[in-house]
Design an enzyme around this catalytic site. Structure first.
Site, PDB file in Angstrom:
ATOM      1  N   GLU A   1       6.394   6.056  -9.245  1.00  0.00           N
ATOM      2  CA  GLU A   1       4.950   5.942  -8.944  1.00  0.00           C
ATOM      3  C   GLU A   1       4.531   6.964  -7.903  1.00  0.00           C
ATOM      4  O   GLU A   1       3.541   7.680  -8.077  1.00  0.00           O
ATOM      5  CB  GLU A   1       4.636   4.524  -8.454  1.00  0.00           C
ATOM      6  CG  GLU A   1       4.767   3.495  -9.564  1.00  0.00           C
ATOM      7  CD  GLU A   1       4.418   2.088  -9.113  1.00  0.00           C
ATOM      8  OE1 GLU A   1       4.029   1.286  -9.970  1.00  0.00           O
ATOM      9  OE2 GLU A   1       4.540   1.782  -7.901  1.00  0.00           O
TER      10      GLU A   1
ATOM     11  N   GLY B   1       0.794  -1.231   0.000  1.00  0.00           N
ATOM     12  CA  GLY B   1       0.000   0.000   0.000  1.00  0.00           C
ATOM     13  C   GLY B   1       0.820   1.270   0.000  1.00  0.00           C
ATOM     14  O   GLY B   1       0.312   2.327   0.393  1.00  0.00           O
ATOM     15  N   SER B   2       2.070   1.205  -0.509  1.00  0.00           N
ATOM     16  CA  SER B   2       2.863   2.445  -0.481  1.00  0.00           C
ATOM     17  C   SER B   2       2.255   3.500  -1.399  1.00  0.00           C
ATOM     18  O   SER B   2       2.291   4.696  -1.092  1.00  0.00           O
ATOM     19  CB  SER B   2       4.323   2.166  -0.843  1.00  0.00           C
ATOM     20  OG  SER B   2       4.443   1.824  -2.199  1.00  0.00           O
ATOM     21  N   ASN B   3       1.687   3.073  -2.523  1.00  0.00           N
ATOM     22  CA  ASN B   3       1.018   4.049  -3.400  1.00  0.00           C
ATOM     23  C   ASN B   3      -0.239   4.598  -2.737  1.00  0.00           C
ATOM     24  O   ASN B   3      -0.508   5.797  -2.804  1.00  0.00           O
ATOM     25  CB  ASN B   3       0.658   3.403  -4.742  1.00  0.00           C
ATOM     26  CG  ASN B   3       1.848   3.378  -5.680  1.00  0.00           C
ATOM     27  OD1 ASN B   3       2.196   4.390  -6.274  1.00  0.00           O
ATOM     28  ND2 ASN B   3       2.488   2.217  -5.783  1.00  0.00           N
TER      29      ASN B   3
ATOM     30  N   HIS C   1       0.599   0.632 -13.657  1.00  0.00           N
ATOM     31  CA  HIS C   1       1.325  -0.596 -13.972  1.00  0.00           C
ATOM     32  C   HIS C   1       2.824  -0.289 -13.923  1.00  0.00           C
ATOM     33  O   HIS C   1       3.264   0.736 -14.459  1.00  0.00           O
ATOM     34  CB  HIS C   1       0.910  -1.099 -15.357  1.00  0.00           C
ATOM     35  CG  HIS C   1       1.527  -2.420 -15.694  1.00  0.00           C
ATOM     36  ND1 HIS C   1       1.075  -3.602 -15.156  1.00  0.00           N
ATOM     37  CD2 HIS C   1       2.585  -2.732 -16.481  1.00  0.00           C
ATOM     38  CE1 HIS C   1       1.829  -4.598 -15.607  1.00  0.00           C
ATOM     39  NE2 HIS C   1       2.751  -4.101 -16.407  1.00  0.00           N
TER      40      HIS C   1
ATOM     41  N   LEU D   1      -4.785  -6.932  -7.897  1.00  0.00           N
ATOM     42  CA  LEU D   1      -4.456  -7.881  -8.957  1.00  0.00           C
ATOM     43  C   LEU D   1      -5.656  -8.518  -9.651  1.00  0.00           C
ATOM     44  O   LEU D   1      -5.519  -9.072 -10.733  1.00  0.00           O
ATOM     45  CB  LEU D   1      -3.542  -8.993  -8.404  1.00  0.00           C
ATOM     46  CG  LEU D   1      -2.234  -8.495  -7.777  1.00  0.00           C
ATOM     47  CD1 LEU D   1      -1.355  -9.670  -7.350  1.00  0.00           C
ATOM     48  CD2 LEU D   1      -1.468  -7.612  -8.752  1.00  0.00           C
TER      49      LEU D   1
HETATM   50  C1  GRF Z   1       2.922  -0.961  -7.764  1.00  0.00           C
HETATM   51  O1  GRF Z   1       4.203  -1.203  -8.228  1.00  0.00           O
HETATM   52  C2  GRF Z   1       1.943  -0.818  -8.896  1.00  0.00           C
HETATM   53  O2  GRF Z   1       2.543  -0.424 -10.076  1.00  0.00           O
HETATM   54  C3  GRF Z   1       1.394  -2.190  -9.064  1.00  0.00           C
HETATM   55  O3  GRF Z   1       1.349  -2.729  -7.782  1.00  0.00           O
HETATM   56  C4  GRF Z   1       2.368  -2.145  -6.995  1.00  0.00           C
HETATM   57  C5  GRF Z   1       1.754  -1.750  -5.698  1.00  0.00           C
HETATM   58  O4  GRF Z   1       2.737  -1.360  -4.786  1.00  0.00           O
HETATM   59  N1  GRF Z   1       0.119  -2.159  -9.731  1.00  0.00           N
HETATM   60  P1  GRF Z   1       2.346  -0.767  -3.372  1.00  0.00           P
HETATM   61  O5  GRF Z   1       1.521  -1.803  -2.651  1.00  0.00           O
HETATM   62  O6  GRF Z   1       1.566   0.482  -3.625  1.00  0.00           O
HETATM   63  O7  GRF Z   1       3.657  -0.494  -2.703  1.00  0.00           O
END
Ligand code: GRF
Length: 287
Positions: free
Chosen positions: A273, A111-113, A203, A184
């Site tokens: 990202e 969940g870093s994004n 992605h 996913l």
């Molecule tokens: C990211 O690299 C994104 O591109 C992909 O899943 C990953 C999620 O990373 N769809 P995080 O859980 O947000 O760190």
């Protein structure tokens, strides 16, 4: 027609029934009260009574509808609905500012994004991260949501794929826009249709290469390195019925060095990202 109303008002089936009932009962109560008042005051005669009646029920309607909405649990909806009508009638709608856009983040990883997106919109006036949807018990994103005070919804595959796709919950939370950030599962057609051009994904590679079913996480980076690419990057795109296929909104690149490993590339991609996803989401919402 009912489906359109559900989407327009962002309510589930039960709430729609209660809202329609409130309209019907509120309207009847208002008609009845209007007639009674005219009769009791002796104004129900003469040529003007129709005009008086129309004026009276115009005044009484919001009061009656609000009264009925309380026991039916729809006060919130109707107070906003009436305020909106009033705003339009008095030409003051613009003073209330642009509409609030409510986002659901679908994520099942660390969940870093999601964290970056939550931080980015924390102080936003018109954009709110309302819900985190996750398919994995114990996923890092769930504790991120909890710490941020954002409700989360744990979903299971069968209902998502071949059931109602949790649309009732999304409508209940009044979700306007869906952001995938490490989610996913394929989006079911029903959700794509309910949110046309309102679902985006990120992605970790430069699509159309290195995408599709099974292409996620380190597998993407391993494939990029194995193909001896000198560049990789990120792709933010609308979601359609095919994995990693919808219209591309934004791409950014990074170098792939000779000694690059999947782990080091993943790190570079995460930096890209985090720097771009929240900003691009804001831009898409401004369109
Ligand atoms: C990211 O690299 C994104 O591109 C992909 O899943 C990953 C999620 O990373 N769809 P995080 O859980 O947000 O760190």
């Amino acid at each position: 027609m009912f489906e359109k109303l559900k989407q327009r008002w962002k309510v589930n089936g039960l709430n729609l029934v209660l809202i329609i009932t409130t309209f019907a009962l509120g309207g009847s109560l208002c008609g009845y009260a209007g007639r009674k008042i005219l009769m009791l005051t002796g104004l129900d005669k003469g040529a003007l009574w129709i005009i008086l009646y129309v004026l009276l029920i115009t005044l009484l309607w919001p009061i009656c509808v609000l009264l009925i909405s309380i026991p039916l649990g729809q006060f919130n909806f109707f107070s906003k609905y009436i305020a909106k009508i009033w705003g339009k009638m008095s030409g003051k709608t613009s003073k209330t500012g642009p509409k609030l856009t409510q986002i659901a983040i679908f994520a099942s990883g660390t969940g870093s994004n999601a964290q970056q997106i939550i931080n980015h919109f924390k102080a936003a006036e018109n954009i709110k991260i309302t819900l985190v949807v996750c398919n994995k018990t114990g996923a890092g994103v769930l504790s991120i949501a909890e710490k941020a005070g954002i409700p989360s919804l744990l979903i299971e595959k069968e209902r998502f794929d071949i059931g109602d796709a949790y649309l009732p919950e999304l409508l209940q939370y009044k979700i306007d826009f869906i952001v995938l950030a490490g989610f996913l599962w394929k989006m079911p057609v029903s959700l794509i249709q309910a949110y046309p051009k309102k679902i985006i994904n990120i992605h970790p590679a430069l699509l159309p290469k290195y995408g599709g079913k099974g292409m996620y996480g380190s597998k993407v980076h391993e494939a990029v390195i194995a193909a001896k690419e000198t560049q990789s990057g990120i792709t933010i795109h609308y979601v359609d019925e095919i994995y990693d296929h919808g219209e591309i909104i934004f791409q950014a690149t990074c170098q792939v060095e000779e000694e690059e490993t999947a782990a080091s590339l993943a790190q570079k991609i995460h930096v890209l990202e985090h720097a771009n996803y929240p900003r691009v989401i804001a831009e898409v919402l401004q369109k």
